[in-house]
Design a protein around this motif. Structure first.
Motif, PDB file in Angstrom:
ATOM      1  N   ALA A 201       0.826  -1.207   0.000  1.00  0.00           N
ATOM      2  CA  ALA A 201       0.000   0.000   0.000  1.00  0.00           C
ATOM      3  C   ALA A 201       0.862   1.259   0.000  1.00  0.00           C
ATOM      4  N   MET A 202       1.969   1.252   0.747  1.00  0.00           N
ATOM      5  CA  MET A 202       2.846   2.425   0.777  1.00  0.00           C
ATOM      6  C   MET A 202       3.608   2.572  -0.536  1.00  0.00           C
ATOM      7  N   LEU A 203       3.972   1.455  -1.157  1.00  0.00           N
ATOM      8  CA  LEU A 203       4.609   1.533  -2.477  1.00  0.00           C
ATOM      9  C   LEU A 203       3.647   2.122  -3.499  1.00  0.00           C
ATOM     10  N   ASN A 204       2.372   1.751  -3.406  1.00  0.00           N
ATOM     11  CA  ASN A 204       1.378   2.329  -4.315  1.00  0.00           C
ATOM     12  C   ASN A 204       1.214   3.822  -4.069  1.00  0.00           C
ATOM     13  N   MET A 205       1.266   4.227  -2.801  1.00  0.00           N
ATOM     14  CA  MET A 205       1.174   5.664  -2.505  1.00  0.00           C
ATOM     15  C   MET A 205       2.386   6.398  -3.055  1.00  0.00           C
ATOM     16  N   TYR A 206       3.556   5.771  -2.982  1.00  0.00           N
ATOM     17  CA  TYR A 206       4.746   6.406  -3.567  1.00  0.00           C
ATOM     18  C   TYR A 206       4.594   6.542  -5.079  1.00  0.00           C
ATOM     19  N   ASP A 207       3.992   5.550  -5.733  1.00  0.00           N
ATOM     20  CA  ASP A 207       3.753   5.650  -7.176  1.00  0.00           C
ATOM     21  C   ASP A 207       2.780   6.776  -7.497  1.00  0.00           C
ATOM     22  N   ARG A 208       1.799   7.000  -6.620  1.00  0.00           N
ATOM     23  CA  ARG A 208       0.823   8.063  -6.867  1.00  0.00           C
ATOM     24  C   ARG A 208       1.400   9.442  -6.593  1.00  0.00           C
ATOM     25  N   VAL A 209       2.392   9.536  -5.709  1.00  0.00           N
ATOM     26  CA  VAL A 209       2.929  10.841  -5.305  1.00  0.00           C
ATOM     27  C   VAL A 209       4.265  11.129  -5.979  1.00  0.00           C
ATOM     28  N   GLY A 210       5.232  10.222  -5.854  1.00  0.00           N
ATOM     29  CA  GLY A 210       6.535  10.401  -6.480  1.00  0.00           C
ATOM     30  C   GLY A 210       7.531  11.202  -5.673  1.00  0.00           C
ATOM     31  N   ALA A 211       7.244  11.495  -4.404  1.00  0.00           N
ATOM     32  CA  ALA A 211       8.172  12.271  -3.579  1.00  0.00           C
ATOM     33  C   ALA A 211       9.300  11.373  -3.071  1.00  0.00           C
ATOM     34  N   PRO A 212      10.575  11.783  -3.229  1.00  0.00           N
ATOM     35  CA  PRO A 212      11.684  10.946  -2.736  1.00  0.00           C
ATOM     36  C   PRO A 212      11.628  10.720  -1.227  1.00  0.00           C
ATOM     37  N   GLU A 213      11.174  11.728  -0.477  1.00  0.00           N
ATOM     38  CA  GLU A 213      11.086  11.574   0.973  1.00  0.00           C
ATOM     39  C   GLU A 213      10.101  10.480   1.360  1.00  0.00           C
ATOM     40  N   LEU A 214       9.030  10.331   0.598  1.00  0.00           N
ATOM     41  CA  LEU A 214       8.067   9.271   0.879  1.00  0.00           C
ATOM     42  C   LEU A 214       8.673   7.900   0.626  1.00  0.00           C
ATOM     43  N   ASN A 215       9.568   7.812  -0.342  1.00  0.00           N
ATOM     44  CA  ASN A 215      10.252   6.546  -0.598  1.00  0.00           C
ATOM     45  C   ASN A 215      11.088   6.138   0.606  1.00  0.00           C
ATOM     46  N   MET A 216      11.743   7.100   1.266  1.00  0.00           N
ATOM     47  CA  MET A 216      12.516   6.784   2.463  1.00  0.00           C
ATOM     48  C   MET A 216      11.614   6.284   3.583  1.00  0.00           C
ATOM     49  N   VAL A 217      10.447   6.895   3.723  1.00  0.00           N
ATOM     50  CA  VAL A 217       9.494   6.433   4.743  1.00  0.00           C
ATOM     51  C   VAL A 217       9.030   5.015   4.425  1.00  0.00           C
ATOM     52  N   THR A 218       8.748   4.730   3.151  1.00  0.00           N
ATOM     53  CA  THR A 218       8.294   3.400   2.749  1.00  0.00           C
ATOM     54  C   THR A 218       9.347   2.348   3.044  1.00  0.00           C
ATOM     55  N   VAL A 219      10.590   2.645   2.689  1.00  0.00           N
ATOM     56  CA  VAL A 219      11.670   1.686   2.941  1.00  0.00           C
ATOM     57  C   VAL A 219      11.869   1.474   4.441  1.00  0.00           C
ATOM     58  N   SER A 220      11.810   2.550   5.216  1.00  0.00           N
ATOM     59  CA  SER A 220      12.016   2.437   6.663  1.00  0.00           C
ATOM     60  C   SER A 220      10.927   1.597   7.316  1.00  0.00           C
ATOM     61  N   VAL A 221       9.672   1.818   6.916  1.00  0.00           N
ATOM     62  CA  VAL A 221       8.577   1.033   7.483  1.00  0.00           C
ATOM     63  C   VAL A 221       8.695  -0.433   7.078  1.00  0.00           C
ATOM     64  N   SER A 222       9.080  -0.692   5.829  1.00  0.00           N
ATOM     65  CA  SER A 222       9.235  -2.078   5.378  1.00  0.00           C
ATOM     66  C   SER A 222      10.342  -2.788   6.149  1.00  0.00           C
ATOM     67  N   VAL A 223      11.461  -2.108   6.359  1.00  0.00           N
ATOM     68  CA  VAL A 223      12.566  -2.710   7.113  1.00  0.00           C
ATOM     69  C   VAL A 223      12.155  -2.943   8.565  1.00  0.00           C
ATOM     70  N   GLN A 224      11.426  -1.988   9.142  1.00  0.00           N
ATOM     71  CA  GLN A 224      11.007  -2.132  10.538  1.00  0.00           C
ATOM     72  C   GLN A 224      10.063  -3.316  10.709  1.00  0.00           C
ATOM     73  N   ARG A 225       9.162  -3.528   9.778  1.00  0.00           N
ATOM     74  CA  ARG A 225       8.231  -4.648   9.887  1.00  0.00           C
ATOM     75  C   ARG A 225       8.936  -5.971   9.707  1.00  0.00           C
ATOM     76  N   GLY A 226      10.057  -5.970   9.003  1.00  0.00           N
ATOM     77  CA  GLY A 226      10.794  -7.208   8.815  1.00  0.00           C
ATOM     78  C   GLY A 226      11.776  -7.526   9.928  1.00  0.00           C
ATOM     79  N   THR A 227      12.348  -6.501  10.531  1.00  0.00           N
ATOM     80  CA  THR A 227      13.388  -6.701  11.544  1.00  0.00           C
ATOM     81  C   THR A 227      12.937  -6.332  12.953  1.00  0.00           C
ATOM     82  N   GLY A 228      11.841  -5.581  13.087  1.00  0.00           N
ATOM     83  CA  GLY A 228      11.377  -5.154  14.393  1.00  0.00           C
ATOM     84  C   GLY A 228      12.009  -3.836  14.805  1.00  0.00           C
TER      85      GLY A 228
END
Length: 320
Positions: A201-228
Motif C-alpha cells: 500500500a505504501m509503495l502504491n502511494m509512492y507511485d501516486r505521489v513520487g516524492a523521494p522523501e516518501l520513498n525513504m518512509v516506505t523503505v524504513s517502514v518495510s525494514v522495521q516490519r521485517g526486523t522489528g
C-alpha cells in the motif's frame, strides 16, 4: 459632536473599515475551511461507503485495479497521476489540441508562414508545453506533499505513543491533514482496511505521489516490519531528517540562485535580442536568410544554446 464634519467622516470611515474587515474575515475563513477539507472526505459525502470512495478517487485520477495494484499506463499517465488532477482522456486530448493551436499561432507570428513547418512547430510546441505544464503541476504537488510529510509523521508518532495501532494512526492523518497528504493517506487507510499489505500500500502511494522523501518512509517502514524495532522512534527520526533535508534544500536553492538566473538570462537573451533588432530594423537579418545558410546557422546556435543550458543546469543542480 456630530456637527463637526471631520468626526462624522471619521465615524463613517471606521464603520466602513469594520464592515470590510468582517466580510474579508468571513470569506477567508470559508475558503480556508474549504481548502482544508480532504478530497477523499468530500468524496465520501457523495458516495456510499469508503470502498466506493476509494475506487472513485482512483478512477478519477486515471488509475484502476484491485488490491492497490493500479495500472499506470506509461510515463505520461504516471506523471499526470502524480499531479493529483482529475483529467479524463477527452479533456487531455482537448488540452493538447488547444496547445497545438496556440503553437500554430505562435509559429505563424514568430517562426514561419510555410504551412508544413508551421504544423510541425505546432505539434512540437504542444508536446513540449504539455510536458512542461505536467512537470510543473507535479513538482508543485510533490513540494506541497513533502512540506506536509513531517507534520503527518508527527501525528502518527503521537498516536502510536498513545497506544493506537498503526492503521488508526494513518486514518487520523487522513482526517486531520488537508490535501494533498490527507487524500493520499486516506487511500492508504482504505487499502489497509480492505486487506492490503502495508508495504504494498505504501509503495502504491509512492507511485501516486513520487516524492523521494516518501520513498525513504516506505523503505524504513518495510525494514522495521521485517526486523522489528520502535516504529514511533523511527518515524520521529525520519520527520526530523525530512525537516533538515528541506532546510538544506532551501539553502542550496538560495546559494545557487545566481547560477539559475544566469541560465535563464542566457536562454532568453538571444531571442530577446533577435526580436528587438527585428523590430527596430526589420530587414537587418535579410542577408542571413538570403544567403541560404540562415537555417543552418540558427540550428547550430540553438544546439549550442541547448547544450549550454544543460551544462549550467548540471553546475547548479546539487545533490543533497
Amino acid at each position: 459632536m456630530f456637527d463637526n464634519p471631520i468626526v462624522l467622516y471619521g465615524l463613517i470611515f471606521a464603520a466602513a473599515l469594520l464592515l470590510v474587515d468582517t466580510v474579508l474575515r468571513m470569506l477567508t475563513s470559508f475558503r480556508k475551511a474549504k481548502s482544508q477539507v480532504s478530497n477523499r472526505i468530500e468524496t465520501l459525502r457523495h458516495t456510499k461507503g469508503a470502498e466506493n470512495a476509494y475506487g472513485e478517487l482512483l478512477k478519477r485520477r486515471g488509475m484502476s485495479g484491485r488490491d492497490g495494484e493500479q495500472t499506470i499506463g506509461g510515463w505520461i499517465n504516471k506523471m499526470i497521476v502524480q499531479t493529483g488532477k482529475e483529467i479524463s482522456q477527452v479533456r487531455r486530448v482537448g488540452y493538447f489540441i488547444a496547445l497545438c493551436l496556440l503553437g500554430y499561432v505562435v509559429g505563424l507570428i514568430f517562426v514561419t508562414t510555410t504551412f508544413p513547418y508551421t504544423v510541425l512547430f505546432a505539434v512540437f510546441f504542444g508536446v513540449v508545453a504539455s510536458i512542461l505544464i505536467i512537470k510543473f503541476l507535479r513538482d508543485r504537488r510533490i513540494k506541497a506533499y513533502t512540506a506536509q510529510l513531517a507534520p503527518a509523521l508527527d501525528i502518527i508518532v503521537r498516536s502510536l505513543s498513545a497506544g493506537h495501532p498503526l492503521g488508526t494512526s494513518i486514518a487520523l492523518v487522513s482526517r486531520e491533514m488537508p490535501d494533498p497528504i490527507g487524500s493520499e493517506f486516506g487511500i492508504l487507510s482504505d487499502q489497509l482496511t480492505f486487506g492490503s499489505e502495508l508495504e504494498q500500500a505504501m509503495l502504491n502511494m509512492y507511485d501516486r505521489v513520487g516524492a523521494p522523501e516518501l520513498n525513504m518512509v516506505t523503505v524504513s517502514v518495510s525494514v522495521q516490519r521485517g526486523t522489528g524495532g520502535n516504529l514511533a522512534e523511527i518515524l520521529e527520526n525520519l520527520a526530523q531528517m525530512i525537516r533538515d533535508r528541506l532546510m538544506v534544500k532551501a539553502k542550496i536553492k538560495a546559494i545557487s540562485a545566481e547560477g539559475r538566473i544566469t541560465a535563464w538570462i542566457m536562454l532568453l537573451f538571444p531571442f530577446g535580442l533577435y526580436y528587438m533588432l527585428k523590430t527596430i530594423v526589420p530587414d537587418y537579418f535579410d542577408l542571413v536568410w538570403e544567403s541560404g545558410y540562415g537555417g543552418l546557422i540558427v540550428g547550430i546556435c540553438l544546439t549550442l544554446l541547448f547544450f549550454g543550458m544543460i551544462v549550467i543546469r548540471r553546475l547548479v543542480n546539487f545533490d543533497y
